[in-house]
Enzyme design. Sequence first.
Site, PDB file in Angstrom:
ATOM      1  N   ASP A 104      -0.500  -1.215   6.163  1.00  0.00           N
ATOM      2  CA  ASP A 104      -0.276  -0.679   7.501  1.00  0.00           C
ATOM      3  C   ASP A 104      -1.059  -1.485   8.532  1.00  0.00           C
ATOM      4  O   ASP A 104      -2.134  -1.999   8.243  1.00  0.00           O
ATOM      5  CB  ASP A 104      -0.754   0.784   7.586  1.00  0.00           C
ATOM      6  CG  ASP A 104       0.140   1.713   6.774  1.00  0.00           C
ATOM      7  OD1 ASP A 104       1.254   1.277   6.416  1.00  0.00           O
ATOM      8  OD2 ASP A 104      -0.285   2.850   6.501  1.00  0.00           O
ATOM      9  N   ASP A 137      -3.111  -0.810  10.734  1.00  0.00           N
ATOM     10  CA  ASP A 137      -4.186  -0.030  11.355  1.00  0.00           C
ATOM     11  C   ASP A 137      -5.497  -0.324  10.622  1.00  0.00           C
ATOM     12  O   ASP A 137      -5.535  -1.177   9.740  1.00  0.00           O
ATOM     13  CB  ASP A 137      -3.845   1.469  11.343  1.00  0.00           C
ATOM     14  CG  ASP A 137      -3.648   1.993   9.915  1.00  0.00           C
ATOM     15  OD1 ASP A 137      -3.951   1.254   8.953  1.00  0.00           O
ATOM     16  OD2 ASP A 137      -3.190   3.138   9.774  1.00  0.00           O
ATOM     17  N   ASP A 162      -7.246   1.405   8.476  1.00  0.00           N
ATOM     18  CA  ASP A 162      -7.206   1.666   7.038  1.00  0.00           C
ATOM     19  C   ASP A 162      -6.475   0.550   6.299  1.00  0.00           C
ATOM     20  O   ASP A 162      -6.909   0.107   5.234  1.00  0.00           O
ATOM     21  CB  ASP A 162      -6.491   2.991   6.748  1.00  0.00           C
ATOM     22  CG  ASP A 162      -7.448   4.167   6.897  1.00  0.00           C
ATOM     23  OD1 ASP A 162      -8.666   3.905   7.028  1.00  0.00           O
ATOM     24  OD2 ASP A 162      -6.968   5.314   6.891  1.00  0.00           O
ATOM     25  N   GLU A 192       0.850  -1.186   0.000  1.00  0.00           N
ATOM     26  CA  GLU A 192       0.000   0.000   0.000  1.00  0.00           C
ATOM     27  C   GLU A 192       0.892   1.244   0.000  1.00  0.00           C
ATOM     28  O   GLU A 192       1.740   1.409   0.860  1.00  0.00           O
ATOM     29  CB  GLU A 192      -0.865  -0.060   1.276  1.00  0.00           C
ATOM     30  CG  GLU A 192      -1.420   1.256   1.724  1.00  0.00           C
ATOM     31  CD  GLU A 192      -1.903   1.200   3.176  1.00  0.00           C
ATOM     32  OE1 GLU A 192      -1.785   0.140   3.838  1.00  0.00           O
ATOM     33  OE2 GLU A 192      -2.388   2.239   3.639  1.00  0.00           O
TER      34      GLU A 192
END
Length: 643
Positions: A504, A506, A508, A431
Amino acid sequence: MGLEEKNEEYGADQIQILKGLEAVRKRPGMYIGSTSTRGLHHLVYEIVDNSVDEALAGTCDHIEVTIHKGNSVTVCDNGRGIPVGINHQAGIPAVEVVFTILHAGGKFGGGGYKVSGGLHGVGASVVNALSEWLEVRIFKEGKIYQQRYERGATMYSLKIVGECDPEKHGTEVTFFPDREIFDDIEFDFDTLKQRFREMAFLTKGLKFTFTDEREEEPKVRTFHYEGGIVEFVKYLNRSSTALYDKIIYCEGIRNNVYVEVAMQHNDGFKENTYGFVNNIVTPEGGMHVEGFRTALTKTFNDYARANKLLKESEPNLSGEDIREGMTAIISVKIEDPQFEGQTKQKLGNSEARGAVNAIVSEQLKIFLEQNPEVGRKTVDKSLTAQRAREAARKARDLTRRKSALDGMALPGKLADCTDKNPKNCEIFIVEGDSAGGSAKTARSRATQAILPLRGKILNVEKARLDRIYGNAEIKAMITAFGTGIHEDFDISKLRYDKIIIMTDADVDGAHIATLMLTFLYRFMPELIKQGHVYLAQPPLYKVEKNRKQYYAYSDAELDKILREIGRDQNNKIQRYKGLGEMDADQLWETTMDPAKRILKRVNMDEDAASEIDLTFTTLMGDKVEPRREFIEENAKYVQNLDV
Ligand code: TSJ
């Protein structure tokens, strides 16, 4: 009724019986598929199926299943109770025949409508043979009968152990899976829960009470659907927006085939059709699904023509266009199902095709006449689908021609590896361009390829094919993997053994990973089924003490590290918010180095086909509530793997 004491010596019959069950213990896989968790759960389904058959006969409406501490299981129903009279052929009570003679299930007594198929229905004797012990209790005419077996061997003759209310009737079976046979006897609550819910949907009016007593606070779930498969469709569409309120329902009997169909369109694009034969899912479809499709296509076209929704000059709507966004359950009950195809999951009985076709044609026509807005909305949607499909075909032809010209040019953003043997190679889908840059620096060039993707990738659940084929990120993945998609898919052309999604750590990142998984699942499901897809696990924290660095992949791990090195003012704790915060060395060390990293392999439980589909639709659909629930539970679709 003769309930004489068992002879001390084994007679010839007894020896025959033990030989039969010994065969099951020697090759359990032949009878229950495997001795893994999957096979273990089959024991429960096998017993429960007998109670469901009793419900189908109309003589039972409640089944209770309980997992006890230690993983013994009780199945109890309020049916007629297994017959206890002497079976004349075998010379022992019918119930003993059921548990000790191979393939005896349902063949005695007569009158019962025995439906079974697939791996189920191999008989209670198989479960008995594969249990350290099993006890059956039958409540009938004010008496309680009981018998116990150990590894299939009868411990005592069927005996009366007490009295009960003469109104009470039913069968109760408790068994303890054999630890000599099964790798692990731990039952999975969710797997069983899913299956009981499905069985309750498929047998309207039948109530399941499922209890798990293994924890301090027992868990109890009940499933009871008076609406049967109509409620199943409502449930499957619960996180989508329906195109119309009603759920279409057809039911009838033809050629000795009992047919039930329920369907409803949502405003999405995917077809969700599930076929069942005798309550067993048929992932490969078969005659019942064929009959349904034929009827659906013809009836909607006839309706559209008759109501001038389709001009004379216009071509017919295709089945695919009519099925866009449709959720349907096709459930047939048939006496002698024939399963075909590679995995024996496809219904072969042609009488089922005719029966479903006739019943749906007849009843759907009437339904549409009485509910014209359902007809109009569906035909409208099909026409739009038809136009989009035409545009998609053009876009796809273009990509196909282009790739032929370019000799399959690899995407510009791909940093490919040098090793040409796919078995050694892996590709990281990363990403963001900045993380992509670090990954390119960090990687081991020979075997690791990097494909950076910009921002969020297209949600393929919410886009039509023309947009999907036009999307740059998706095109890049398709060309990089080399396999093609859908009907062009060819796994032998896969250019990397591992496809690793690196996002990541998290919310998102999790969302982006899910979008990618959705794409893979819809376009190249074999990659997931065959275990080629992984999620990278970047660390959440770095702890530094005296120039030594420690990485923690969870809060619990951070706690553990701090306890080990001692909590100290000089500890520097860094919370990683994204891959971009790590330099190339750190990224290599924590997330990419095959010797140190942790990967999660993405898996797909084929038994729960309808559930995994739902997983993706729920997360990608537009209603917010079910999505949160999903994110909280989602961990179970991935397996920790140290690779
Ligand atoms: F198969 C089994 F032993 F595993 C088992 C069977 C386990 C459990 C929990 C329930 C049952 C079961 C069997 N429930 N209900 C029945 N019904 C019969 O066996 C039965 C009763 C009466 C008649 C009849 O014709 O009168 C026929 C049948 C098949």
